[in-house]
Scaffold this motif. Structure first.
Motif, mmCIF file in Angstrom:
data_model
loop_
_atom_site.group_PDB
_atom_site.id
_atom_site.type_symbol
_atom_site.label_atom_id
_atom_site.label_comp_id
_atom_site.label_asym_id
_atom_site.label_seq_id
_atom_site.Cartn_x
_atom_site.Cartn_y
_atom_site.Cartn_z
ATOM 1 N N MET A 1 0.839 -1.177 0.000
ATOM 2 C CA MET A 1 0.000 0.000 0.000
ATOM 3 C C MET A 1 0.884 1.241 0.000
ATOM 4 S SD MET A 1 -1.469 0.379 3.916
ATOM 5 C CE MET A 1 -2.640 1.589 3.434
ATOM 6 N N LEU A 2 0.387 2.330 -0.579
ATOM 7 C CA LEU A 2 1.145 3.576 -0.598
ATOM 8 C C LEU A 2 0.822 4.405 0.638
ATOM 9 C CD1 LEU A 2 0.916 4.751 -4.327
ATOM 10 C CD2 LEU A 2 2.795 3.566 -3.168
ATOM 11 N N LEU A 3 1.875 4.951 1.231
ATOM 12 C CA LEU A 3 1.738 5.882 2.356
ATOM 13 C C LEU A 3 2.543 7.126 2.043
ATOM 14 C CD1 LEU A 3 2.067 3.430 5.395
ATOM 15 C CD2 LEU A 3 -0.022 4.474 4.494
ATOM 16 N N TYR A 4 2.118 8.254 2.600
ATOM 17 C CA TYR A 4 2.705 9.552 2.302
ATOM 18 C C TYR A 4 3.150 10.249 3.582
ATOM 19 C CZ TYR A 4 0.061 8.573 -1.931
ATOM 20 O OH TYR A 4 -0.445 7.973 -3.056
ATOM 21 N N HIS A 5 4.271 10.959 3.478
ATOM 22 C CA HIS A 5 4.808 11.721 4.608
ATOM 23 C C HIS A 5 5.046 13.159 4.158
ATOM 24 C CE1 HIS A 5 7.181 12.578 8.207
ATOM 25 N NE2 HIS A 5 8.066 13.152 7.411
ATOM 26 N N GLY A 6 4.400 14.098 4.839
ATOM 27 C CA GLY A 6 4.574 15.508 4.514
ATOM 28 C C GLY A 6 5.617 16.138 5.407
ATOM 29 N N SER A 7 6.563 16.876 4.796
ATOM 30 C CA SER A 7 7.633 17.519 5.559
ATOM 31 C C SER A 7 8.131 18.736 4.793
ATOM 32 C CB SER A 7 8.771 16.522 5.796
ATOM 33 O OG SER A 7 9.741 17.068 6.671
ATOM 34 N N ASN A 8 9.211 19.314 5.300
ATOM 35 C CA ASN A 8 9.833 20.448 4.623
ATOM 36 C C ASN A 8 11.033 20.007 3.792
ATOM 37 O OD1 ASN A 8 11.402 19.873 6.881
ATOM 38 N ND2 ASN A 8 12.009 22.005 7.167
ATOM 39 N N LEU A 9 11.189 18.688 3.631
ATOM 40 C CA LEU A 9 12.283 18.126 2.838
ATOM 41 C C LEU A 9 11.951 16.686 2.475
ATOM 42 C CD1 LEU A 9 13.772 16.150 5.127
ATOM 43 C CD2 LEU A 9 14.749 18.305 5.816
ATOM 44 N N THR A 10 12.706 16.126 1.547
ATOM 45 C CA THR A 10 12.555 14.718 1.179
ATOM 46 C C THR A 10 13.109 13.848 2.304
ATOM 47 O OG1 THR A 10 12.725 15.153 -1.187
ATOM 48 C CG2 THR A 10 13.311 12.935 -0.454
ATOM 49 N N VAL A 11 12.377 12.792 2.637
ATOM 50 C CA VAL A 11 12.828 11.854 3.664
ATOM 51 C C VAL A 11 12.980 10.482 2.995
ATOM 52 C CG1 VAL A 11 12.362 10.824 5.909
ATOM 53 C CG2 VAL A 11 11.622 13.168 5.448
ATOM 54 N N GLN A 12 14.188 10.213 2.484
ATOM 55 C CA GLN A 12 14.440 8.933 1.824
ATOM 56 C C GLN A 12 14.615 7.802 2.827
ATOM 57 O OE1 GLN A 12 17.598 8.998 -1.051
ATOM 58 N NE2 GLN A 12 16.561 10.499 -2.339
ATOM 59 N N LYS A 13 15.235 8.114 3.968
ATOM 60 C CA LYS A 13 15.495 7.103 4.993
ATOM 61 C C LYS A 13 14.836 7.531 6.304
ATOM 62 C CE LYS A 13 19.748 5.541 2.906
ATOM 63 N NZ LYS A 13 21.166 5.310 3.007
ATOM 64 N N PRO A 14 13.586 7.141 6.499
ATOM 65 C CA PRO A 14 12.885 7.514 7.738
ATOM 66 C C PRO A 14 13.622 6.995 8.968
ATOM 67 C CG PRO A 14 11.379 6.530 6.166
ATOM 68 C CD PRO A 14 12.755 6.328 5.626
ATOM 69 N N GLN A 15 13.557 7.785 10.023
ATOM 70 C CA GLN A 15 14.176 7.411 11.288
ATOM 71 C C GLN A 15 13.187 7.627 12.422
ATOM 72 O OE1 GLN A 15 17.709 9.754 11.763
ATOM 73 N NE2 GLN A 15 18.670 8.954 9.924
ATOM 74 N N LEU A 16 13.399 6.881 13.483
ATOM 75 C CA LEU A 16 12.605 7.081 14.689
ATOM 76 C C LEU A 16 13.329 8.123 15.531
ATOM 77 C CD1 LEU A 16 11.788 3.355 15.489
ATOM 78 C CD2 LEU A 16 10.388 5.020 14.259
ATOM 79 N N VAL A 17 12.697 9.273 15.686
ATOM 80 C CA VAL A 17 13.300 10.388 16.398
ATOM 81 C C VAL A 17 12.508 10.647 17.667
ATOM 82 C CG1 VAL A 17 13.911 12.828 16.220
ATOM 83 C CG2 VAL A 17 14.036 11.378 14.194
ATOM 84 N N ARG A 18 13.200 10.886 18.761
ATOM 85 C CA ARG A 18 12.507 11.213 20.019
ATOM 86 C C ARG A 18 11.743 12.512 19.849
ATOM 87 N NH1 ARG A 18 13.712 9.851 25.579
ATOM 88 N NH2 ARG A 18 12.471 8.038 25.204
ATOM 89 N N ALA B 1 7.862 22.645 1.017
ATOM 90 C CA ALA B 1 6.798 21.665 1.270
ATOM 91 C C ALA B 1 6.982 20.477 0.326
ATOM 92 C CB ALA B 1 5.432 22.312 1.078
ATOM 93 N N THR B 2 7.221 19.300 0.920
ATOM 94 C CA THR B 2 7.571 18.112 0.150
ATOM 95 C C THR B 2 6.815 16.897 0.682
ATOM 96 O OG1 THR B 2 9.803 19.009 -0.156
ATOM 97 C CG2 THR B 2 9.519 16.654 -0.573
ATOM 98 N N VAL B 3 6.351 16.070 -0.238
ATOM 99 C CA VAL B 3 5.708 14.812 0.130
ATOM 100 C C VAL B 3 6.617 13.674 -0.317
ATOM 101 C CG1 VAL B 3 3.748 13.271 -0.291
ATOM 102 C CG2 VAL B 3 3.370 15.731 0.012
ATOM 103 N N SER B 4 6.956 12.803 0.617
ATOM 104 C CA SER B 4 7.708 11.588 0.319
ATOM 105 C C SER B 4 6.712 10.440 0.258
ATOM 106 C CB SER B 4 8.766 11.322 1.393
ATOM 107 O OG SER B 4 9.717 12.375 1.419
ATOM 108 N N VAL B 5 6.879 9.581 -0.732
ATOM 109 C CA VAL B 5 5.953 8.477 -0.983
ATOM 110 C C VAL B 5 6.670 7.154 -0.707
ATOM 111 C CG1 VAL B 5 4.422 7.406 -2.690
ATOM 112 C CG2 VAL B 5 4.904 9.874 -2.822
ATOM 113 N N TYR B 6 5.965 6.254 -0.029
ATOM 114 C CA TYR B 6 6.538 4.963 0.359
ATOM 115 C C TYR B 6 5.579 3.839 0.011
ATOM 116 C CZ TYR B 6 9.099 8.178 3.325
ATOM 117 O OH TYR B 6 9.846 9.234 3.784
ATOM 118 N N ASP B 7 6.145 2.673 -0.201
ATOM 119 C CA ASP B 7 5.361 1.452 -0.279
ATOM 120 C C ASP B 7 5.519 0.761 1.066
ATOM 121 O OD1 ASP B 7 3.813 -0.632 -1.528
ATOM 122 O OD2 ASP B 7 5.654 -1.810 -1.554
#
Length: 166
Positions: free
Chosen positions: A1-18, A54-60
């Motif tokens: 399934m496709l999921l989307y992440h909205g940010s102020n930059l491209t996020v190629q490698k998502p991380q778990l941030v406190r 304003a950038t949307v990163s798309v993931y499977d």
């Protein structure tokens, strides 16, 4: 399934941030299945941070494998159980089960006054749920473990307002 992440930059490698602030489903990497919601959120992030584009990163996301190997908490509707979970996470008092992924309705800016009234003790859980039923609630996915992050594959990103965002 496709999921989307909205940010102020491209996020190629998502991380778990406190997180320093309490979020609906606690600390994690947040996404949505709705492209439009990610686009709106990317604009909010740019405004908040006063930087970036304003950038949307798309993931499977491999939800079939996820169901087999992850501990997933799905809130199918905004009910009292969802409200309690969101309230405890926003107050940073949640001490229940640990999940790899949590998905359900987002307590966005249009419903936050109602949630805050509940958190402040001004309205009951029942009144809060009744009020929320009149709101259009969108979904969110919170990736909460490294194991879950491995099932999220970056596809592409695009700038909001750009030609590729359909």
């Amino acid at each position: 399934m496709l999921l989307y992440h909205g940010s102020n930059l491209t996020v190629q490698k998502p991380q778990l941030v406190r997180q320093t602030r309490g979020l609906d489903f606690g600390a994690g990497f947040y996404l949505t299945s709705r492209k439009e919601q990610a686009m709106r959120f990317s604009e909010i992030v740019v405004d908040r941070r006063r930087s970036g584009i304003a950038t949307v990163s798309v993931y499977d996301f491999d939800d079939v494998d996820a169901d087999k190997v992850l501990n997933i908490r799905r809130f199918l509707k905004a009910d009292e159980e969802w409200l309690k979970f969101v309230a405890e996470n926003r107050l940073k008092t949640y001490a229940g089960d640990i999940f790899d992924v949590v998905t359900g309705a987002v307590a966005n800016d249009t419903v936050m006054p109602t949630i805050q009234a509940f958190l402040g003790g001004f309205i009951s859980a029942e009144a809060t749920i009744i009020t929320l039923k009149t709101s259009k609630l969108f979904d969110q996915w919170c990736i909460k473990s490294e194991k879950a992050l491995k099932l999220l594959k970056f596809i592409e990103s695009y700038e909001v307002g750009g030609a590729d965002n359909g």
